[in-house]
Design an enzyme around this catalytic site. Structure first.
Site, PDB file in Angstrom:
ATOM      1  N   THR A 193     -48.732 -29.455 -45.731  1.00 26.11           N
ATOM      2  CA  THR A 193     -48.258 -28.022 -46.033  1.00 26.11           C
ATOM      3  C   THR A 193     -47.078 -27.621 -44.958  1.00 26.11           C
ATOM      4  O   THR A 193     -47.820 -28.027 -44.177  1.00 26.11           O
ATOM      5  CB  THR A 193     -49.003 -27.076 -47.000  1.00 26.11           C
TER       6      THR A 193
ATOM      7  N   PHE B 123     -45.833 -25.016 -43.167  1.00 26.76           N
ATOM      8  CA  PHE B 123     -45.179 -23.194 -42.536  1.00 26.76           C
ATOM      9  C   PHE B 123     -44.364 -22.554 -42.452  1.00 26.76           C
ATOM     10  O   PHE B 123     -43.963 -23.741 -41.272  1.00 26.76           O
ATOM     11  CB  PHE B 123     -46.314 -22.694 -42.564  1.00 26.76           C
TER      12      PHE B 123
END
Length: 286
Positions: free
Chosen positions: A180, A182
């Site tokens: 992921t 960010f």
């Protein structure tokens, strides 16, 4: 005055989710001396930075399996916050349950819908019934509070430590590349310096409703040799004829090539807004 304005008080970084979530983990890794501030929603995380209750927010924007985090793309254009950094986190999920539970005692597994979808293999292997929860760490907390040894949660390992659960299986995600990205948001627009390592520029633009407008708008990046790493579209105010784009390029707006490309972009758009100019995470080179 915010808590971070008091001498000696820790600065605060907001994230969406409960303690033990992946967003909490990446906050600890990136800002180990800061106080993580959990928020119930992305909107709340944006708000506490905008009103000064937190200094930064750590917000997921893309996942290598699930794709973009849709809500963020709607908050960013209207927010007063700016992107000042990025972080990549290799996502690792564990199967956890009460200390007295065992793999054989489990009947249901609770987690966020994306986490359940990313761990189908172990769910199928153990014959568990998936139950959707609002948050991975929240699912771990709920299992801990339930006192039910038939319930398990899929959550980051940090959640097991926080809520007193035992880890029955580690690294249960189906894909090893599950990562992921960010972005770090701030009230202040702080641009990375020119010539001090790789830089990412994130911006939004609206194309004019004309034939080949997008093709012409992007032509300047091709002719100037600027690498565009992201281009995503979404409707504005529910209008099918008004399309907004979120884009990212390698380089700084003061680099001649990027500057020329952005100037050409302006000819074919109704609005261009730079959301951030920030150092590229070393993960990109990886």
């Amino acid at each position: 005055m915010t808590e971070s304005d008091v001498a000696g008080a820790p600065r605060r970084i907001a994230y969406q989710g409960e303690p033990g979530a992946n967003s909490h983990l990446v906050c600890q890794q990136a800002y180990p001396d800061w106080e993580p501030l959990p928020c119930a929603s992305f909107e709340d995380a944006f708000a506490v930075v905008e009103n000064g209750d937190a200094d930064l927010a750590m917000i997921p924007i893309d996942n290598s399996i699930a794709g973009r985090v849709a809500d963020i793309h709607h908050f960013l254009p209207t927010s007063t916050l700016h992107i000042v950094g990025e972080r990549f986190l290799r996502i690792q999920f564990s199967l956890m349950a009460l200390p007295e539970a065992s793999v054989d005692s489990l009947r249901t597994v609770h987690s966020h819908v994306h986490a359940l979808g990313q761990c189908r293999g172990v769910i199928r292997e153990l014959g568990l019934t998936p139950v959707v929860a609002g948050d991975t760490a929240g699912a771990a907390r709920e299992v801990a509070e339930s006192g039910d040894p038939t319930q398990a949660a899929i959550a980051p390992p940090l959640a097991a430590e926080i809520y007193g659960l035992q880890v029955l299986r580690e690294e249960i995600e189906d894909e090893e590349h599950n990562t992921t990205r960010f972005v770090v948001l701030s009230r202040d627009f702080e641009q990375a310096p020119v010539g001090d390592g790789p830089v990412v520029t994130t911006f939004i633009f609206n194309v004019r409703n004309l034939p080949a407008a997008l093709y012409k708008a992007l032509g300047g990046f091709a002719t100037n040799g600027v690498n565009m790493t992201k281009l995503e579209s979404y409707m504005v105010d529910g209008q099918f004829t008004a399309t907004q784009f979120l884009a990212e390029v390698d380089g700084h707006p003061e680099d001649p090539a990027v500057r020329n490309a952005l100037e050409e972009l302006a000819f074919f758009t109704t609005e261009v807004k730079v959301l951030g100019v920030y150092p590229a995470d070393p993960f990109r080179a990886g």
